[in-house]
Design a protein around this motif. Structure first.
Motif, PDB file in Angstrom:
ATOM      1  N   VAL A  22       0.884  -1.160   0.000  1.00  0.00           N
ATOM      2  CA  VAL A  22       0.000   0.000   0.000  1.00  0.00           C
ATOM      3  C   VAL A  22       0.926   1.214   0.000  1.00  0.00           C
ATOM      4  O   VAL A  22       1.771   1.356   0.891  1.00  0.00           O
ATOM      5  CB  VAL A  22      -0.919   0.017   1.230  1.00  0.00           C
ATOM      6  CG1 VAL A  22      -1.759   1.289   1.270  1.00  0.00           C
ATOM      7  CG2 VAL A  22      -1.792  -1.231   1.254  1.00  0.00           C
ATOM      8  N   ILE A  23       0.790   2.059  -0.997  1.00  0.00           N
ATOM      9  CA  ILE A  23       1.633   3.247  -1.130  1.00  0.00           C
ATOM     10  C   ILE A  23       0.783   4.450  -0.719  1.00  0.00           C
ATOM     11  O   ILE A  23      -0.085   4.890  -1.482  1.00  0.00           O
ATOM     12  CB  ILE A  23       2.156   3.418  -2.577  1.00  0.00           C
ATOM     13  CG1 ILE A  23       2.710   2.099  -3.144  1.00  0.00           C
ATOM     14  CG2 ILE A  23       3.161   4.564  -2.645  1.00  0.00           C
ATOM     15  CD1 ILE A  23       3.954   1.581  -2.484  1.00  0.00           C
ATOM     16  N   PRO A  24       1.012   4.992   0.482  1.00  0.00           N
ATOM     17  CA  PRO A  24       0.153   6.060   1.012  1.00  0.00           C
ATOM     18  C   PRO A  24       0.583   7.461   0.556  1.00  0.00           C
ATOM     19  O   PRO A  24       0.902   8.335   1.369  1.00  0.00           O
ATOM     20  CB  PRO A  24       0.328   5.887   2.527  1.00  0.00           C
ATOM     21  CG  PRO A  24       1.751   5.441   2.664  1.00  0.00           C
ATOM     22  CD  PRO A  24       2.002   4.544   1.469  1.00  0.00           C
ATOM     23  N   ALA A  25       0.561   7.682  -0.735  1.00  0.00           N
ATOM     24  CA  ALA A  25       0.986   8.982  -1.277  1.00  0.00           C
ATOM     25  C   ALA A  25      -0.020  10.067  -0.929  1.00  0.00           C
ATOM     26  O   ALA A  25      -1.233   9.812  -0.886  1.00  0.00           O
ATOM     27  CB  ALA A  25       1.155   8.886  -2.791  1.00  0.00           C
ATOM     28  N   THR A  26       0.485  11.261  -0.715  1.00  0.00           N
ATOM     29  CA  THR A  26      -0.391  12.398  -0.441  1.00  0.00           C
ATOM     30  C   THR A  26      -1.252  12.738  -1.651  1.00  0.00           C
ATOM     31  O   THR A  26      -2.289  13.375  -1.521  1.00  0.00           O
ATOM     32  CB  THR A  26       0.434  13.636  -0.030  1.00  0.00           C
ATOM     33  OG1 THR A  26       1.381  13.905  -1.055  1.00  0.00           O
ATOM     34  CG2 THR A  26       1.139  13.412   1.290  1.00  0.00           C
ATOM     35  N   THR A  27      -0.833  12.274  -2.836  1.00  0.00           N
ATOM     36  CA  THR A  27      -1.578  12.514  -4.074  1.00  0.00           C
ATOM     37  C   THR A  27      -2.626  11.438  -4.339  1.00  0.00           C
ATOM     38  O   THR A  27      -3.352  11.509  -5.316  1.00  0.00           O
ATOM     39  CB  THR A  27      -0.608  12.584  -5.265  1.00  0.00           C
ATOM     40  OG1 THR A  27       0.181  11.380  -5.284  1.00  0.00           O
ATOM     41  CG2 THR A  27       0.300  13.795  -5.162  1.00  0.00           C
ATOM     42  N   ALA A  51       5.411   9.407  -6.715  1.00  0.00           N
ATOM     43  CA  ALA A  51       4.018   9.869  -6.749  1.00  0.00           C
ATOM     44  C   ALA A  51       3.847  11.249  -6.138  1.00  0.00           C
ATOM     45  O   ALA A  51       2.940  11.994  -6.520  1.00  0.00           O
ATOM     46  CB  ALA A  51       3.119   8.864  -6.034  1.00  0.00           C
ATOM     47  N   GLU A  52       4.713  11.610  -5.209  1.00  0.00           N
ATOM     48  CA  GLU A  52       4.582  12.904  -4.538  1.00  0.00           C
ATOM     49  C   GLU A  52       5.443  14.008  -5.157  1.00  0.00           C
ATOM     50  O   GLU A  52       5.134  15.180  -4.991  1.00  0.00           O
ATOM     51  CB  GLU A  52       4.929  12.749  -3.059  1.00  0.00           C
ATOM     52  CG  GLU A  52       3.924  11.875  -2.341  1.00  0.00           C
ATOM     53  CD  GLU A  52       4.210  11.646  -0.881  1.00  0.00           C
ATOM     54  OE1 GLU A  52       3.277  11.269  -0.152  1.00  0.00           O
ATOM     55  OE2 GLU A  52       5.371  11.817  -0.444  1.00  0.00           O
TER      56      GLU A  52
END
Length: 175
Positions: A22-27, A51-52
């Motif tokens: 799970v990649i919790p990017a702010t985007t 991603a950020e």
């Protein structure tokens, strides 16, 4: 035991060594299936940064992936690094195989500069000479090197966020 191009063991679909990060990017949060532990953690760490900083990874379009048991594209023998869960493709519709120049100059510069943090563990397809593969990234070092780098990354802000979003991976990295 079959190995991928980078020398890592091929993992069959359903292998307990695979993990859906799970990649919790702010985007926007997205998921990608990679080898669990240090190699996958390093790739996930880069993807979170990508991603950020470089461009969002939407996750709504199925153009991002990791593990896939298959041969190297354009070759009749040998397993792709995707087969060992040690490679990713991201935003493939924006960065198609064989096309060079899909990023802006500043993006290339930032990605190349970022690779220093990973101490040679990641190689990007933006630097392939024969066939551009700008969507692609892969592990480029053996397990011992990846373990040292992953342990260092665990204490970074993005590393902490990744570990919080992926319970159990810290134990795999430290095992």
């Amino acid at each position: 035991m079959a190995t991928s191009q980078n020398g890592w063991p091929v993992l069959l679909t359903g292998s307990a060594q695979l993990h859906t990060f799970v990649i919790p990017a702010t985007t926007g949060v997205f998921k990608i299936r990679l080898r669990g532990g240090s190699a996958g953690f390093i790739l996930a760490h880069f993807l979170l940064w990508f991603a950020e900083v470089i461009e969002p990874v939407a996750g709504k379009t199925l153009d991002d992936w990791g593990h896939a048991v298959r041969s190297i594209r354009g070759q009749t023998t040998g397993y792709s690094n995707h087969a060992s869960g040690t490679a990713f493709d991201v935003n493939s519709l924006k960065h198609p195989l064989g096309v060079r120049g899909t990023f802006r100059r500043w993006q290339y510069a930032k990605m190349r500069a970022r690779l220093v943090l990973y101490r040679g563990c990641i190689r990007l397809g933006i630097d392939y000479q024969n066939r551009p593969d700008e969507m692609h990234g892969e592990i480029n070092k053996p397990l011992a090197t990846c373990e040292r780098v992953a342990r260092m990354l665990m204490s970074t802000p993005r590393g902490k966020r990744l570990l919080a979003a992926n319970p159990g991976q810290k134990a795999v990295i430290l095992s």
